[in-house]
Write a protein that holds these residues in place. Structure first.
Motif, PDB file in Angstrom:
ATOM      1  N   HIS A 112      -4.844   6.933   2.554  1.00  0.00           N
ATOM      2  CA  HIS A 112      -4.483   7.011   3.965  1.00  0.00           C
ATOM      3  C   HIS A 112      -5.721   7.174   4.837  1.00  0.00           C
ATOM      4  N   LEU A 113      -6.811   6.541   4.462  1.00  0.00           N
ATOM      5  CA  LEU A 113      -8.060   6.661   5.208  1.00  0.00           C
ATOM      6  C   LEU A 113      -8.027   5.709   6.401  1.00  0.00           C
ATOM      7  N   SER A 114      -7.894   6.269   7.568  1.00  0.00           N
ATOM      8  CA  SER A 114      -7.848   5.446   8.779  1.00  0.00           C
ATOM      9  C   SER A 114      -9.226   5.268   9.393  1.00  0.00           C
ATOM     10  N   ASN A 115     -10.172   6.098   8.999  1.00  0.00           N
ATOM     11  CA  ASN A 115     -11.547   5.993   9.489  1.00  0.00           C
ATOM     12  C   ASN A 115     -12.508   6.092   8.310  1.00  0.00           C
ATOM     13  N   PRO A 136      -5.432   2.248   5.868  1.00  0.00           N
ATOM     14  CA  PRO A 136      -4.955   1.782   7.192  1.00  0.00           C
ATOM     15  C   PRO A 136      -6.009   1.773   8.293  1.00  0.00           C
ATOM     16  N   TYR A 137      -7.229   1.401   7.997  1.00  0.00           N
ATOM     17  CA  TYR A 137      -8.240   1.306   9.047  1.00  0.00           C
ATOM     18  C   TYR A 137      -8.160  -0.073   9.700  1.00  0.00           C
ATOM     19  N   LYS A 138      -8.617  -0.113  10.970  1.00  0.00           N
ATOM     20  CA  LYS A 138      -8.614  -1.360  11.728  1.00  0.00           C
ATOM     21  C   LYS A 138      -9.949  -2.090  11.633  1.00  0.00           C
ATOM     22  N   THR A 139     -11.019  -1.296  11.551  1.00  0.00           N
ATOM     23  CA  THR A 139     -12.359  -1.864  11.392  1.00  0.00           C
ATOM     24  C   THR A 139     -13.113  -1.059  10.342  1.00  0.00           C
ATOM     25  N   LEU A 140     -14.299  -1.524  10.013  1.00  0.00           N
ATOM     26  CA  LEU A 140     -15.119  -0.818   9.031  1.00  0.00           C
ATOM     27  C   LEU A 140     -15.991   0.271   9.672  1.00  0.00           C
ATOM     28  N   GLY A 141     -15.744   0.606  10.924  1.00  0.00           N
ATOM     29  CA  GLY A 141     -16.444   1.715  11.554  1.00  0.00           C
ATOM     30  C   GLY A 141     -17.470   1.262  12.568  1.00  0.00           C
ATOM     31  N   GLY A 158     -10.495  -3.991   3.479  1.00  0.00           N
ATOM     32  CA  GLY A 158      -9.406  -4.524   4.277  1.00  0.00           C
ATOM     33  C   GLY A 158      -8.042  -4.096   3.803  1.00  0.00           C
ATOM     34  N   ASN A 159      -7.021  -4.582   4.516  1.00  0.00           N
ATOM     35  CA  ASN A 159      -5.624  -4.328   4.167  1.00  0.00           C
ATOM     36  C   ASN A 159      -4.784  -5.456   4.755  1.00  0.00           C
ATOM     37  N   ASN A 160      -3.534  -5.480   4.426  1.00  0.00           N
ATOM     38  CA  ASN A 160      -2.663  -6.574   4.869  1.00  0.00           C
ATOM     39  C   ASN A 160      -1.873  -6.243   6.125  1.00  0.00           C
ATOM     40  N   ASP A 161      -2.157  -5.097   6.747  1.00  0.00           N
ATOM     41  CA  ASP A 161      -1.362  -4.684   7.906  1.00  0.00           C
ATOM     42  C   ASP A 161      -2.196  -4.460   9.160  1.00  0.00           C
ATOM     43  N   THR A 162      -3.222  -3.604   9.061  1.00  0.00           N
ATOM     44  CA  THR A 162      -3.913  -3.159  10.281  1.00  0.00           C
ATOM     45  C   THR A 162      -5.328  -3.692  10.440  1.00  0.00           C
ATOM     46  N   PHE A 163      -5.924  -4.175   9.364  1.00  0.00           N
ATOM     47  CA  PHE A 163      -7.315  -4.622   9.472  1.00  0.00           C
ATOM     48  C   PHE A 163      -7.360  -5.876  10.337  1.00  0.00           C
ATOM     49  N   ALA A 164      -8.043  -5.765  11.494  1.00  0.00           N
ATOM     50  CA  ALA A 164      -7.937  -6.827  12.487  1.00  0.00           C
ATOM     51  C   ALA A 164      -9.262  -7.441  12.893  1.00  0.00           C
TER      52      ALA A 164
END
Length: 785
Positions: A112-115, A136-141, A158-164
């Motif tokens: 559950h690492l978002s950051n 669930p992170y959106k970017t790599l920081g 990456g992930n299949n939901d939030t990585f944008a």
């Protein structure tokens, strides 16, 4: 009572706390002496305490760990692999991995690492593998994550939901990756040249549902990527025409579309994409769906001269929903002229049109495995001038049924050398067949054939007929170098005279019982033999051969693991290499000979001992005793008709007949004596005569002399007397000593006689005539007593 309840409640709380605390202890792990600790699926809520420098590999995946503290792994200074995947980790403290200077493998996937923080990796200069997928992170920081990882070779993000978003700085510090996997199904932004900072990528796996950003990514990778794999991509709206590519050369060698959805229109755009690859290229479509009918844009394809530099095309499990409405692909025939290798597997192919086959002028390798090809359609596919340079054809697991027809169809392929028609249903093999003249390799495994004929080409160098119903191999193939005939019913090795050039023989899992040194030596060029899994009879000769030949292990590729004894029963299941048989099993003839010789020597020794110790005499005496035992103990009184039975030697007959008989039988009243010479019944067995005569006599007179002791006649009488008369202490026996007898003169076997002579009173014949009257008087008195 309330006190007891209070005590029970307190104990329950203590036990509950101890159970909750137990997973935190290192005892919840299972560690081996090498320092590999397994804590998978233990319902752990935190990293166990008590970890030391002895731990080199720690697997805590699939637990409920939520937090990684700065002190949890501080003592694990020798840790090389840390797996924390599939947990609930939402926080990792900045210096949690600061002491892990030897770490090479780190898995933080599906948490559950978002950051993400670059400080986690500052001390991990030796890290080679990093998996951050599924968080669930959106970017790599905000800062480059991997700038402190110069040795990183495998990276998964990456992930299949939030990585944008992929940012320009994301991959700074990375110069070479063996594998990069990016989960970007919903990628919305890609900063140009983001991936170009990685100078060399061997394999990029890109999960991208919508390929709108694919052209930009493709441009950045042309000069640095060798193998691009696109997964789960929908190419329905893909358009490549708006991109300008000015790369002079590329290093890309392979392009894979896995689980992609393609339309007739997007197929043309994909072909455009492939045209920008300058080197030889392998293209693979795996488990893809073609939502179309093959109605490709002719005008767009006219601008494309060929499939770029595609030399190898592989299609596996292609699904075409409108299969029965599909066109004949005539519009793309012109693009196929440079393709050298085509594999279309498990895609319901039943026909390659003759016109397409004729356009495949550079084709060298064709694999149509697991399709619907039959002899009728194959004839149309392998038409005149079709596949002129084809040397390898694979038709494994199709609908072929006749070897004869298959051979006739393929005769047109003048350069065909390798043919795989395994897993078809041929059942039988005709006597003769026609085949291309250059045939060298043929695979007929799993075709249910039960016998071999001259249908097989004589030019073969490699033949695979494994997993059939063959029970013999008697076919001459003078050029054959490799024979694969495992999983059949052969009982012996093939005759080497039929296979003079054979160097490789794989004949495992048949019903072979044994093979000998002579058989192996007959294969003069044999270098590899695989014969394990057979029913070996572990005879002494076979064990001696296999265990005594050190060089045999170099020939037997699966020795010794797959060579097990089937018999004798007491060694069944043992490895041939380890089996030992007893001396009697291995040298039975020698053992029998030795036993017979021993018995013969024993008989000789027994005979010599019997002769030396008068064994025969003892046997006769035993027989006499048995005869005596079957007679009544004493004869009835009315049957006694003699006053005395006289036992004497024939050498002493003058004294008995002229002196004793005269004195006793002419005395008044006269005595009646029984003498063997006149009173034995002629024709009656001598033992019975002796027994009867003694039993019918009141007394038995033994006239003892050295002649008596030596007399064979007297021995019978004395034998019986040993058992019948001397067994009891009575006075029925009268001993007359005619002359002094030396003690040594009486044989040892006459033990009772020796005893009686020494202990009993006897009458001695006097040399002085004046004393003889008294002798006769005493004798008469002894008879009357």
């Amino acid at each position: 009572m309330p006190c007891a309840l209070w005590t029970a409640w307190v104990l329950g709380i203590v036990i509950s706390l101890s159970k909750e605390g137990a997973p935190h202890q290192a005892s919840s792990l299972s560690c081996d002496p090498a320092g590999v600790c397994d804590g998978r699926s233990r319902s752990l809520s935190s990293i166990p305490s008590g970890l030391t420098a002895a731990v080199k590999s720690l697997d805590l995946s699939n637990n409920r760990i939520a937090y990684v503290g700065s002190s949890d792994l501080r003592k694990c200074v020798n840790l090389r692999a840390l797996r924390l995947g599939a947990n609930s980790i939402h926080t990792v403290e900045e210096d949690s991995f600061s002491s892990l200077g030897s770490l090479e493998h780190l898995d933080l996937s599906y948490n559950h690492l978002s950051n993400l923080s670059s400080s986690w990796f500052k001390s991990l200069s030796t890290l080679k593998f990093l998996n951050l997928l599924g968080n669930p992170y959106k970017t790599l920081g905000e800062t480059p994550l991997f700038s402190h990882l110069p040795n990183l070779r495998i990276l998964k993000i990456g992930n299949n939901d939030t990585f944008a978003e992929i940012q320009a700085k994301d991959f700074q510090g990375l110069t070479f990756l063996q594998e990069l996997e990016i989960g970007a199904s919903h990628l919305q932004r890609y900063a140009p040249k983001s991936l170009r900072s990685i100078q060399n990528i061997s394999h990029l796996i890109l999960h991208m549902r919508r390929p709108a950003l694919l052209p930009k990514i493709f441009v950045d990778l042309l000069s640095s990527l060798e193998y691009l794999e696109l997964r789960n991509t929908d190419f329905s709206t893909f358009n490549f025409s708006d991109v300008s590519i000015n790369e002079p050369s590329t290093v890309m060698k392979k392009f894979t579309f896995r689980k992609a959805e393609i339309t007739d229109a997007s197929f043309t755009e994909i072909v455009k994409l492939l045209n920008y690859v300058s080197g030889a290229l392998e293209v693979e479509f795996d488990d893809c769906t073609l939502n179309g009918r093959g109605d490709f844009s002719t005008s767009a394809l006219d601008t494309i001269k060929s499939l770029g530099n595609v030399e190898t095309l592989t299609v596996r499990r292609l699904h075409i929903p409108q299969f029965f409405l599909f066109y004949d692909l005539r519009s793309i025939y012109s693009l196929t002229g440079a393709v050298k290798r085509i594999a279309i597997e498990n895609s319901k192919v039943f026909l390659v049109p003759c016109s397409l086959s004729q356009h495949l002028k550079s084709l060298e390798y064709l694999d149509l495995s697991e399709n619907l090809m039959s002899e009728e359609y194959l004839k149309n596919s392998a038409c005149e001038h079709a596949w002129p340079f084809l040397h390898t054809l694979i038709l494994r697991q199709n609908h072929l049924k006749s070897l004869e027809k298959t051979g006739e169809v393929l005769v047109t392929l003048k350069n065909l050398t390798n043919l795989d028609i395994s897993k078809n249903n041929f059942d039988s093999m005709p006597e003769t067949c026609q085949w291309p003249e250059k045939m060298k390799y043929m695979n007929l495994s799993s075709t249910r054939i039960h016998s071999l004929t001259h249908c097989l080409p004589q030019t073969l160098e490699v033949l695979d007929i494994s997993n059939n119903n063959l029970n013999s191999f008697s076919l001459s193939l003078p050029q054959l170098k490799e024979l694969y005939i495992s999983r059949n019913k052969l009982k012996t090795l093939p005759d080497a005279s039929f296979l003079p050039m054979l160097s490789v023989l794989r004949i495992s899992r048949n019903t072979i019982n044994t093979f000998s040194k002579e058989q192996l030596d007959s294969f003069q060029k044999l270098k590899t033999l695989e014969a394990g899994g057979n029913n070996f009879i572990c005879s002494c000769d076979f064990l001696s051969f296999t265990q005594g030949q050190q060089a045999l292990a170099q020939v037997l590729s699966d020795w010794p693991e797959n060579y097990l004894c089937d018999s004798p029963s007491h060694v069944r299941g043992q490895r041939v290499h380890d089996t030992r048989l007893s001396l009697t099993e291995c040298h039975r003839v020698a053992v029998v000979s030795v036993v017979c010789c021993a018995l013969f020597l024993l008989l000789l020794l027994t005979g010599a001992l019997c002769h030396h110790f008068h064994g025969l005499w003892y046997m006769k005496m035993m027989w006499a005793w048995l005869q005596a035992k079957r007679k009544p103990r004493k004869a009835p009184r009315r049957d006694v008709c003699y006053d005395a039975f006289v036992s004497y030697s024939e050498q002493d007959s003058y004294w008995v007949e002229n002196l004793m008989v005269q004195e006793l039988e002419h005395f008044q009243p006269p005595f009646k004596l029984c003498l063997h010479k006149r009173d034995f019944i002629p024709g009656k067995w001598i033992i019975d005569n002796i027994i009867d005569s003694i039993e019918k006599s009141q007394k038995t007179i033994f006239v003892l002399s050295e002649n008596f002791v030596k007399s064979e006649w007297c021995k019978y009488e004395l034998d019986f007397s040993h058992f019948r008369l001397f067994d009891e202490n009575d006075d029925t026996a009268i001993l007359i000593l005619l002359e002094p007898i030396k003690k040594k003169a009486i044989p040892q076997r006459f033990c009772k006689l020796r005893k009686i002579v020494n202990t009993r009173t006897y009458l001695e014949w006097p040399a002085d005539e004046t004393q003889r009257e008294g002798f006769w008087l005493n004798l008469r008195a002894a008879i009357k007593s």
